[in-house]
Write an enzyme that holds these catalytic residues in place. Structure first.
Site, mmCIF file in Angstrom:
data_model
loop_
_atom_site.group_PDB
_atom_site.id
_atom_site.type_symbol
_atom_site.label_atom_id
_atom_site.label_comp_id
_atom_site.label_asym_id
_atom_site.label_seq_id
_atom_site.Cartn_x
_atom_site.Cartn_y
_atom_site.Cartn_z
ATOM 1 N N HIS A 67 -9.078 35.911 74.529
ATOM 2 C CA HIS A 67 -7.832 35.812 75.303
ATOM 3 C C HIS A 67 -8.131 35.835 76.800
ATOM 4 C CE1 HIS A 67 -8.505 40.122 75.488
ATOM 5 N NE2 HIS A 67 -7.631 40.204 76.458
ATOM 6 N N LYS A 96 -11.149 48.161 75.145
ATOM 7 C CA LYS A 96 -11.723 48.884 76.284
ATOM 8 C C LYS A 96 -11.473 48.119 77.591
ATOM 9 C CE LYS A 96 -15.569 50.578 74.934
ATOM 10 N NZ LYS A 96 -16.980 50.717 74.545
ATOM 11 N N LYS A 108 -19.903 41.824 71.083
ATOM 12 C CA LYS A 108 -21.009 42.772 70.869
ATOM 13 C C LYS A 108 -22.132 42.056 70.144
ATOM 14 C CE LYS A 108 -21.897 47.134 71.668
ATOM 15 N NZ LYS A 108 -21.333 47.880 72.812
#
Ligand code: NAD
Length: 471
Positions: A67, A96, A108
């Protein structure tokens, strides 16, 4: 699912997401889009070991949400890495970034190795090959996906990623911004190494500053004299402990994988680090009691417990025995969803990972901005500020008829260096985010984690709505 987790890590994150989503009024489809992991790339590639044998390496990169671009998240080297874990950690990164208003989506990466079993040159070859694999599939780039250090990796691996990317890509101008957490001499930013621990310190300090919240726990406000136990003496754990100590707290317990030490009167962090360097163990530190089972440290009586190692450390098995009044989640996912509920029932104040360890990505954002702007923070304004301050000091001292020594003028007039600006930006970010979360907690009469998730979901939902895809 590992032995410590009641359900998989990703399911735990999604359970926490669902709990918070119930407080919002976003359409079901939008909530589903936000929670799902958009892309996962699973790699298997050969590593020629120093002895000539070949080891097939398993690695993953998950991009949870585009996004906002680029997506951002660390790369972990650990034997426990798996696809579920990488997807869970990528999800946490999205929330986060939203919480601390860093304009990135979450990602990640992970490589399933125990790095202690590999030489430096093997780790270098592996890191370079990983970068090549990521580039081949468009999973790395300054505007696409920007890795950073995480468990088991450091500035050294980031330098190899940068060098490999720069050699292979056709983007010489902005290539420096393809990875953060680099050494300062290679486009890194001062303050990044300690950023996650420094941010965790600011977050814990903010939580402890509330007289009302502390009174509810039977504690005085402020950090002064609060007893602290830290699990994991790596980058995040060490720096969190260091700044908590400097802030007035007393470090009474430290745990590493080989065992833990405890002294209710306090241990000296730097000399523990020296002791571990020289003996190879944290155990047998003079004056402290040994805990042969490292996990027992989590159950020590203390005001603040800081798990700073890996996920699932506090689970249904040990949650009832936790005595800490405050848990600062410096690691990602250290408390399982079931344990979280038990601890909340007991009245423990949990400062959640998606807020508390966001200092790393915040300073990574500053590094990325610095790389794209090709100028060090403070370069344009430091001397100007210094001159302006000198003039103000001179005018005030003349008007007041007081003499200020040249040394005092130097100290008072000093302009901000890069490290000062980074720290100021980090502190501002952590304070503002805590205020936002605490306000949501009070408005919805819930816990800090759920409040943090509500804030994150709302912000990501706004981005999706602005794209015009959702009503
Ligand atoms: P690190 O590799 O520098 O340090 C981790 C330390 O934990 C190591 O010293 C290791 O020996 C120790 N450890 C491992 N298992 C343990 C156990 N069971 N008991 C006690 N100690 C144990 O890693 P790090 O970068 O400090 O990351 C720690 C956590 O913080 C991870 O969850 C990571 O995802 C999270 N995190 C890191 C960053 C960052 O900037 N490095 C940012 C956000 C979150």
């Amino acid at each position: 699912m590992d032995t410590l987790s009641e359900i998989s890590f990703l399911n735990q994150v999604n359970r926490m997401f669902d709990k918070a989503a119930a407080f919002t009024e976003h359409p079901k489809g939008l909530l589903r889009q936000i929670s799902l992991c958009n892309s996962v790339y699973h790699m298997e590639f050969p590593l020629v070991r120093d002895d000539g044998s070949i080891k097939v390496i398993k690695a993953w990169r998950a991009e949870h949400s585009q996004h906002k671009l680029p997506v951002k998240g660390g790369i972990r080297f650990a034997p426990t890495v798996n696809e579920d874990e990488v997807m869970a950690l990528a999800s946490l990164m999205t929330y986060k970034c939203a919480i601390v208003n860093v304009p990135f989506g979450g990602a990640k990466g992970g490589v399933q190795i125990d790095r202690r079993e590999f030489s430096s040159s093997e780790i270098e070859r592996l890191t370079r090959r990983l970068t090549f694999e990521l580039l081949r599939k468009n999973f790395i780039g300054p505007g696409i996906d920007v890795p950073a250090p995480d468990y088991g990796t450091s500035a050294r691996e980031m330098a190899w990623i940068l060098d490999t990317y720069t050699t292979l890509s056709h983007d010489p101008l902005d290539a420096l911004a393809c990875v953060t957490g680099k050494p300062v001499g290679l486009g890194g930013i001062r303050g990044r190494t300690e950023a996650t621990g420094r941010g965790a310190f600011y977050g814990i300090r903010e939580a402890c500053a509330s007289a009302d919240d502390m009174a509810g726990l039977g504690l005085d406000p402020g950090l002064e004299g609060k007893t602290v136990v830290v699990q994991g003496l790596g980058n995040v754990g060490y720096h969190t402990a260091k700044y908590l100590h400097e802030g007035g707290a007393r470090i009474i317990g430290l745990a590493e994988y080989e065992g833990a030490i405890y002294n209710p009167d306090g241990v000296d962090l730097e000399s523990v680090v020296d002791h571990r360097k020289s003996t190879g163990l944290i155990l047998d530190y003079p004056g402290a009691k040994n805990l042969e089972c490292s996990a027992d440290a989590l159950e020590l009586p203390c005001d603040i417990l800081v798990p700073a190692a890996l996920e699932g450390q506090i689970n249904v098995e040990n949650a009832d025995r936790i005595q800490a009044k405050i848990i600062g989640e410096a690691a990602n996912g250290p408390i399982t969803a079931d344990a979280d509920e038990k601890l909340l029932e007991k009245g423990v104040l949990i400062i959640p990972d998606i807020y508390l360890n966001a200092g790393g990505v915040t300073v990574s954002y500053f590094e990325w901005l610095r790389n794209l702007s090709h100028v060090r923070f403070g370069r344009m304004n430091k001397r100007f500020e210094q001159r302006t301050n000198r003039r103000i000091i001179q005018a005030l001292s003349d008007a007041a008829g007081v003499t200020i020594t040249p040394e005092q003028v130097d100290e008072l007039a000093a302009g901000a260096d890069e490290v000062d600006l980074v720290d100021s930006g980090l502190e501002e970010t952590m304070i503002t985010a805590y205020e936002e979360i605490r306000e949501l907690k009070q408005r919805h009469v819930t816990d800090l984690r759920t409040a943090a998730f509500i804030g994150a979901i709302d912000k990501v939902a706004v981005s999706y709505r602005e794209m015009g895809i959702f009503p």
